[in-house]
Design a protein around this motif. Sequence first.
Motif, mmCIF file in Angstrom:
data_model
loop_
_atom_site.group_PDB
_atom_site.id
_atom_site.type_symbol
_atom_site.label_atom_id
_atom_site.label_comp_id
_atom_site.label_asym_id
_atom_site.label_seq_id
_atom_site.Cartn_x
_atom_site.Cartn_y
_atom_site.Cartn_z
ATOM 1 N N MET A 48 35.204 55.887 51.780
ATOM 2 C CA MET A 48 34.751 54.505 51.835
ATOM 3 C C MET A 48 35.779 53.577 52.454
ATOM 4 S SD MET A 48 32.739 54.128 48.222
ATOM 5 C CE MET A 48 31.336 55.169 47.859
ATOM 6 N N ARG A 49 36.933 54.125 52.865
ATOM 7 C CA ARG A 49 37.991 53.334 53.487
ATOM 8 C C ARG A 49 38.350 52.145 52.598
ATOM 9 N NH1 ARG A 49 35.718 52.117 59.376
ATOM 10 N NH2 ARG A 49 36.318 50.184 58.484
ATOM 11 N N ASN A 50 38.505 52.429 51.327
ATOM 12 C CA ASN A 50 38.675 51.363 50.342
ATOM 13 C C ASN A 50 39.568 51.875 49.216
ATOM 14 O OD1 ASN A 50 38.311 49.521 48.204
ATOM 15 N ND2 ASN A 50 36.317 48.935 48.993
ATOM 16 N N PRO A 51 40.773 51.327 49.052
ATOM 17 C CA PRO A 51 41.699 51.839 48.035
ATOM 18 C C PRO A 51 41.397 51.389 46.616
ATOM 19 C CG PRO A 51 42.697 49.992 49.156
ATOM 20 C CD PRO A 51 41.376 50.223 49.831
ATOM 21 N N LEU A 52 40.345 50.591 46.418
ATOM 22 C CA LEU A 52 40.048 50.084 45.084
ATOM 23 C C LEU A 52 38.729 50.618 44.552
ATOM 24 C CD1 LEU A 52 41.236 46.369 45.311
ATOM 25 C CD2 LEU A 52 42.395 48.320 44.302
ATOM 26 N N VAL A 53 38.334 51.804 44.994
ATOM 27 C CA VAL A 53 37.157 52.447 44.423
ATOM 28 C C VAL A 53 37.601 53.716 43.700
ATOM 29 C CG1 VAL A 53 35.611 51.555 46.189
ATOM 30 C CG2 VAL A 53 36.649 53.794 46.502
ATOM 31 N N GLY A 54 36.783 54.132 42.763
ATOM 32 C CA GLY A 54 37.069 55.331 41.996
ATOM 33 C C GLY A 54 35.838 55.734 41.222
ATOM 34 N N PRO A 55 35.857 56.889 40.581
ATOM 35 C CA PRO A 55 34.681 57.342 39.830
ATOM 36 C C PRO A 55 34.228 56.365 38.754
ATOM 37 C CG PRO A 55 36.246 59.135 40.104
ATOM 38 C CD PRO A 55 36.934 57.893 40.592
ATOM 39 N N ASP A 56 35.156 55.613 38.171
ATOM 40 C CA ASP A 56 34.782 54.675 37.109
ATOM 41 C C ASP A 56 34.118 53.435 37.676
ATOM 42 O OD1 ASP A 56 36.333 56.142 34.943
ATOM 43 O OD2 ASP A 56 37.871 55.748 36.444
ATOM 44 N N LEU A 57 34.763 52.822 38.669
ATOM 45 C CA LEU A 57 34.229 51.590 39.225
ATOM 46 C C LEU A 57 32.935 51.811 39.993
ATOM 47 C CD1 LEU A 57 37.374 49.615 40.449
ATOM 48 C CD2 LEU A 57 36.037 49.313 38.379
ATOM 49 N N MET A 58 32.722 53.031 40.490
ATOM 50 C CA MET A 58 31.483 53.329 41.200
ATOM 51 C C MET A 58 30.375 53.770 40.253
ATOM 52 S SD MET A 58 32.228 52.481 44.179
ATOM 53 C CE MET A 58 30.686 52.952 44.910
ATOM 54 N N GLY A 59 30.648 53.801 38.967
ATOM 55 C CA GLY A 59 29.618 54.104 37.983
ATOM 56 C C GLY A 59 29.387 55.573 37.711
ATOM 57 N N ILE A 60 30.174 56.475 38.341
ATOM 58 C CA ILE A 60 29.926 57.903 38.156
ATOM 59 C C ILE A 60 30.138 58.307 36.703
ATOM 60 C CG2 ILE A 60 30.578 60.224 38.869
ATOM 61 C CD1 ILE A 60 31.551 59.136 41.471
ATOM 62 N N PRO A 67 31.786 43.774 47.470
ATOM 63 C CA PRO A 67 30.442 44.320 47.216
ATOM 64 C C PRO A 67 30.463 45.695 46.561
ATOM 65 C CG PRO A 67 30.539 43.343 49.402
ATOM 66 C CD PRO A 67 31.945 43.381 48.880
ATOM 67 N N LEU A 68 31.404 46.547 46.951
ATOM 68 C CA LEU A 68 31.499 47.875 46.337
ATOM 69 C C LEU A 68 31.844 47.774 44.861
ATOM 70 C CD1 LEU A 68 33.319 49.971 49.072
ATOM 71 C CD2 LEU A 68 31.106 50.496 48.056
ATOM 72 N N ILE A 69 32.815 46.934 44.547
ATOM 73 C CA ILE A 69 33.219 46.775 43.152
ATOM 74 C C ILE A 69 32.081 46.185 42.328
ATOM 75 C CG2 ILE A 69 34.802 45.578 41.609
ATOM 76 C CD1 ILE A 69 36.935 45.820 43.728
ATOM 77 N N LEU A 70 31.433 45.150 42.854
ATOM 78 C CA LEU A 70 30.333 44.529 42.124
ATOM 79 C C LEU A 70 29.164 45.493 41.940
ATOM 80 C CD1 LEU A 70 30.299 40.936 43.684
ATOM 81 C CD2 LEU A 70 31.162 41.649 41.444
ATOM 82 N N ALA A 71 28.859 46.269 42.990
ATOM 83 C CA ALA A 71 27.769 47.244 42.877
ATOM 84 C C ALA A 71 28.098 48.287 41.818
ATOM 85 C CB ALA A 71 27.521 47.907 44.227
ATOM 86 N N GLY A 72 29.351 48.758 41.810
ATOM 87 C CA GLY A 72 29.751 49.724 40.797
ATOM 88 C C GLY A 72 29.686 49.152 39.397
#
Length: 366
Positions: free
Chosen positions: A115-127, A177-182
Amino acid sequence: MTMSPNCGTEALPTTPCCRGLARLRIGGSAAVPLLALTLLGCMLGSLCIGAYPVPLTDVGKILLGLSLPEPLRPAASWSDAEFAAVQVIRLPRILLAVLAGGGLGISGAALQGMMRNPLVGPDLMGISSGAACGGILAILFDWPSWGLLAAAFSGGFLALASAWMLARLSRGGGILPLILAGVVVAAFFTAVHGLIQYTADPENKLPTMVYWLIGSFAGATPAKVDILAPPVLIGGGMLLMLRWRINLLSLGDLDAASLGVRSAGLRWTIVALVSLIVAAQVAVSGIVGWVGLIVPHFARMLAGPDHRRLLPAAALTGAIFLLITDDIARTVVTQELPIGILTAGLGTPIFAFLFWRLQAKGWSHD
């Protein structure tokens, strides 16, 4: 068109974040073997410590006795209590923590690269929330271990796919948007598994669900190791095989397509592999949060942004981090602390610092 595995790696540290991490790099190509040796030392040390300490020499002899054929085994100089502490209690737990940490570490690094984004992860993405929702549904209906794993995988995959597609509806792109969506997807699945807990039997089902959700390796058994090992080793191995393609994804879809990489298919493959790994971890030990988000940052400091080194470094760093955290959970106080609470307590301030640092630098990546 032929592609070299080196394609695109020189272009990775182009953002202020990556340039800052590159300046902090201390291991480079030596990071992975050094981390592997550190992990081995931590595993041996973990076998020694606990409520019943075992000398390192006896630990070594016990391990040799378990691994060598009978004629080559060393003479038994340990007590039955020491043997039980090492083989029955600590060894499965240590293997479970190492597999879980390695799986979460490599999953987080793959997600951030994809995602070319250093602030995503399994938790924040809802996995994790999605996998937990599937898992407690399996507990509610008394499904077997494979059913729990399948339900957790389905929930984790659905959560990540939902968050990703929801974020794509935003016209601005970038981190927010990625963080909010997660957050939205995680909140929805949290509400669903809250409803499941509300309808569960308060004497038989509910305590099991609550204890499972907060995360713990206390119930580690060889059977749980057998459940976790195949998804982590197979899924992690496939992610390692895709590591140079993740390098190309970090250049952007147009550049990746010009080099012959089908971005959409590759992303869905990574989504499936990450969901499988996280679902397996949640199935055997509950939610262990923040590891997949913060560990890749430390691995990037050691090995650099090239995913050919970053992915194995993230797996080893995650294994070390979660093993040490579990050692703290089971030795610091008399009554064991849930590992999920410790990782959340450590991960939250680290994430806040990383978010502030990146925003202060004006980092964005569309």
